[in-house]
Every structure is written in structure tokens, then in C-alpha cells.
Design an enzyme around this catalytic site. Structure first.
Site, short mmCIF file in Angstrom:
data_model
loop_
_atom_site.label_atom_id
_atom_site.label_comp_id
_atom_site.label_asym_id
_atom_site.label_seq_id
_atom_site.Cartn_x
_atom_site.Cartn_y
_atom_site.Cartn_z
N THR A 208 92.66 74.13 91.98
CA THR A 208 91.54 73.18 91.83
C THR A 208 92.03 71.74 91.77
O THR A 208 93.13 71.49 91.30
CB THR A 208 90.80 73.53 90.52
OG1 THR A 208 90.18 74.78 90.69
CG2 THR A 208 89.76 72.50 90.14
N ARG A 236 79.93 84.36 92.49
CA ARG A 236 80.58 83.96 91.24
C ARG A 236 80.71 82.43 91.21
O ARG A 236 81.11 81.80 92.17
CB ARG A 236 81.97 84.60 91.16
CG ARG A 236 82.78 84.23 89.91
CD ARG A 236 83.69 83.05 90.13
NE ARG A 236 84.61 82.83 89.02
CZ ARG A 236 85.38 81.76 88.90
NH1 ARG A 236 85.35 80.81 89.81
NH2 ARG A 236 86.21 81.63 87.88
N VAL A 237 80.37 81.85 90.09
CA VAL A 237 80.54 80.41 89.89
C VAL A 237 81.46 80.21 88.70
O VAL A 237 81.34 80.91 87.69
CB VAL A 237 79.17 79.73 89.64
CG1 VAL A 237 79.35 78.27 89.25
CG2 VAL A 237 78.28 79.85 90.87
N GLY A 238 82.41 79.29 88.84
CA GLY A 238 83.37 79.06 87.76
C GLY A 238 82.99 77.90 86.87
O GLY A 238 81.81 77.49 86.81
N ASP A 239 83.98 77.36 86.19
CA ASP A 239 83.73 76.27 85.23
C ASP A 239 83.62 74.90 85.90
O ASP A 239 83.02 73.99 85.34
CB ASP A 239 84.87 76.22 84.20
CG ASP A 239 86.22 75.97 84.87
OD1 ASP A 239 86.49 76.60 85.92
OD2 ASP A 239 87.00 75.15 84.37
N THR A 259 91.36 72.80 84.97
CA THR A 259 91.73 73.80 85.98
C THR A 259 92.31 75.02 85.27
O THR A 259 93.09 74.89 84.35
CB THR A 259 92.77 73.26 86.99
OG1 THR A 259 93.20 74.34 87.81
CG2 THR A 259 93.99 72.64 86.31
N GLY A 260 91.87 76.19 85.71
CA GLY A 260 92.36 77.40 85.07
C GLY A 260 91.37 78.54 85.26
O GLY A 260 90.49 78.47 86.12
N GLY A 262 88.38 80.10 85.04
CA GLY A 262 87.06 79.54 84.77
C GLY A 262 86.21 80.31 83.77
O GLY A 262 85.50 79.70 82.96
N1 ASP Z 1 88.72 76.77 87.30
C1 ASP Z 1 88.55 77.25 88.64
C2 ASP Z 1 87.55 78.37 88.62
O1 ASP Z 1 87.61 79.21 87.74
C3 ASP Z 1 89.78 77.72 89.26
C4 ASP Z 1 90.89 76.73 89.29
O2 ASP Z 1 91.02 75.92 88.39
O3 ASP Z 1 91.65 76.76 90.25
O4 ASP Z 1 86.78 78.45 89.52
#
Ligand code: ASP
Length: 341
Positions: A208, A236-239, A259-260, A262
Site C-alpha cells: 500500500t 473485501r474492503v480493507g482499512d 499499511t498492514g 487491514g
Molecule cells: N492495509 C491494506 C489492506 O488491508 C493492505 C496493505 O497495507 O498493503 O487492504
């Protein structure tokens, strides 16, 4: 005489406000994702490619700030550079879903007004960060998802591309390798879906991208853009597009881009938690970011990191994974680009 007096007063006021503007230092911090980023896994060529791109993103954003532009515009400029590069998991380099499609999320927030915009699960907008910005500036909403967001982006005159634009062979192979590994694991365990303890999960890189900036007026802004997580299920939707989880900006506390993993970042409300610790507990940006990333997230097994900055340009970049692509530039200083621990 009276005219002279007012003239003098006017020039004092102008000089005063100019001095105030001058004393506000501009700064920009960016990240290109966290995860298994280790020196031993990286060739010199790869390392240089990441360094150069992060430098380019920093320069693009900083140029905006130097010219007196807003932190929102600086964040957008920096993120655009990374969205247009296949190196990161955002825009051009977005990772693949289980169904071998690319579904992207992005958000942006203005620390002065708390105005925010986000898009989720978009598949054909060349630069999702511009769509998030358009939602903020040209709609009555904060988040738009899927087909509706795509229609809105098109109406706003944003560049729409064929979804094949996002198809990157390396990322597709990465997905297929993960699916293959998972299949064998599932054959053994008889369970459905991946578990966070699976080794395949830890092979993942969270590429990200995000940026936080403070402009001459002392206004903060933050933005985040992502392809999400490799092998995620449809819809799916992340953070990243969730205000308060992956992105937050408020002049009174800080700007944050995360980033991480989510799912965990959403449950930990990472970005807002950092801001809240600063506001209600008077922690510094460094203390607040460390508390959330190195304690709360570690307890929840939420791998990843954040970039955070207060309006004075104090920067924190903690991560609990092996590495995080990151860099910053502060007025009067050389840019700094880092990757490993
Ligand atoms: N945080 C992002 C998600 O979960 C992934 C990422 O940080 O690469 O969608």
C-alpha cells in the site's frame, strides 16, 4: 498623515502574517507498504528502483508545498507517483483478488476541515486517489464503492482504463503461488480460507502507499491508496479507505496513513487511535504511533506500520514487520529514504 499611518499599519500586518507563514515549516512523509522487506531478499537493482520511486514521490509532493500549495495537493501528487508505478500495491501495481481481478481502495482527508473522501472496490479508475479526492470535493458523501464510485469518477472526468491495465504478471504469479500453497495446506488441514498463522500469510507484502503533509499554513492532510491484500475474497474492503482506520488527519493532533493487515487495523481503529492518544493523553506523535503499532497491534497480531506527522513536522514511522518502504523530506533538509529495520 492618517493615510500614512494606515499605510504603515497595513505593511506591518502584511509583514507579520508573512513572517508567520514563513516560520511554518513544510514537510512530507510517505510510505510504500510494510511487510517482509529484508535486505537479503532484495537485489541492488530492486533496492535502487524503490529508493528512486520513493524519492520521486517525495519530490513531487514537496514541490507542491514549496510553491505554497496545500497539503491535500501535496499528498495527492506524492501518491500519484506511486500509483503509477508497478512497484507498489496501488493503482498500476495493485495485487490480485482470489478471482484474479484487481479491486482498489483509497482515501484522503483534510486536517483543517476534517473533510474526507474515499472509494472502495474500484476496478477501472486509473488513479483511485483522484476518485477519493473527487468524492471529498464534489459529492455530499465520504465514501463511494464499486460500480457507483466508478460511474461517479467517470462523470468527474477522471481517467477510466480497461481493467487489464492493472494486470501485472509478477503479481498474478504471486497470487497463483499463494493459492497453490494454500490448496496444499487446506488439503492437509481440511479448513477453509487462510488462517493468520499460515506461513503463506506472512510471505505477503503490504505494498500500500500513503502520504502525510503539512503545508505553509500549518494544515495537515493524509491519504492512502491500495490494491488490498493478495488473494482477498470478492468485495473485501480493507482499512485504507476507512477514515479513522487506514487514514486520518486533524490539525489538532496529526495526520496518519497506515499499511498492514487491514482486518486488524480496522478493529484497532489505528489512525484515529493515534490521534486520540495525542489529543486526550497529550502523547507526542512518536509516543502515540509507537503505542498503537508496537503494543496494541502486536497484541492483536496485526502486522504492519504507519507514517504519522503533527503540524510542526514531527514525524513517526513505526512498523512491527520486517521492513517498510518509507521516506520523508523536511524544509531545509535532504530527503531521507529507508526500507529496513
Ligand atoms: N492495509 C491494506 C489492506 O488491508 C493492505 C496493505 O497495507 O498493503 O487492504
Amino acid at each position: 498623515m492618517i493615510k500614512f499611518f494606515f499605510g504603515l499599519l497595513f505593511s506591518f500586518v502584511i509583514a507579520g502574517s508573512y513572517a508567520q507563514e514563513k516560520s511554518q515549516k513544510i514537510a512530507l512523509v510517505v510510505h510504500g507498504g510494510a511487510g517482509m522487506i529484508k535486505k537479503e531478499n532484495m537485489s541492488d537493482k530492486q533496492e535502487k528502483a524503490y529508493q528512486d520511486k520513493i524519492n520521486e514521490a517525495l519530490k513531487a509532493g514537496y514541490r507542491v508545498l514549496e510553491r505554497g500549495g496545500s497539503s491535500i495537493d501535496a499528498v495527492t501528487a506524492a501518491i500519484l507517483v506511486m500509483e503509477n508505478s508497478p512497484l507498489f500495491n496501488a493503482g498500476k501495481g495493485a495485487v490480485f483478488t482470489y478471482a484474479e481481478t484487481n479491486e482498489m481502495d483509497a482515501s484522503i482527508m483534510d486536517g483543517e476541515t476534517l473533510a474526507a473522501g474515499a472509494v472502495a472496490g474500484v476496478t477501472n479508475i486509473k488513479n483511485p486517489i483522484l476518485a477519493a479526492l473527487a468524492v471529498k470535493d464534489h459529492s455530499a458523501h465520504v465514501m463511494m464503492a464499486g460500480k457507483g464510485a466508478e460511474k461517479f469518477a467517470q462523470e468527474q472526468g477522471l481517467e477510466i482504463v480497461d481493467p487489464s491495465y492493472f494486470k501485472d504478471e509478477n503479481k498474478l504469479n504471486q497470487l497463483r503461488r499463494i493459492k497453490e500453497k494454500e490448496k496444499t495446506e487446506l488439503d492437509h488441514s481440511g479448513q477453509q480460507g487462510y488462517r493468520e498463522t499460515d506461513p503463506v500469510f506472512h510471505d505477503r507484502k503490504f505494498g500500500t502507499v500513503g502520504a502525510v503533509a503539512v503545508d505553509r499554513k500549518g494544515n495537515l492532510a493524509a491519504g492512502t491508496s491500495t490494491g488490498g491484500m493478495t488473494n482477498k475474497k470478492y468485495g473485501r474492503v480493507g482499512d485504507a479507505p476507512i477514515i479513522g482506520a487506514g487514514t486520518y488527519a486533524e490539525n489538532a493532533s496529526c495526520g496518519v496513513s497506515a499499511t498492514g493487515h487491514g482486518e486488524i487495523f480496522m478493529r484497532a481503529v489505528v489512525a484515529y487511535d493515534i490521534a486520540a492518544l495525542m489529543k486526550y493523553k497529550n502523547l507526542s506523535v512518536q509516543e502515540a504511533a509507537e503505542e498503537v503499532v508496537m503494543k496494541k497491534l502486536v497484541q492483536l497480531k496485526g502486522e504492519g506500520g504507519v507514517i504519522a506527522m503533527d503540524k510542526y513536522g514531527n514525524i513517526a514511522m513505526p512498523f512491527n514487520s520486517a521492513g517498510m518502504y518509507r521516506g520523508y523530506i523536511k524544509e531545509g533538509e535532504q530527503p531521507v529514504v529507508l526500507m529496513y529495520k
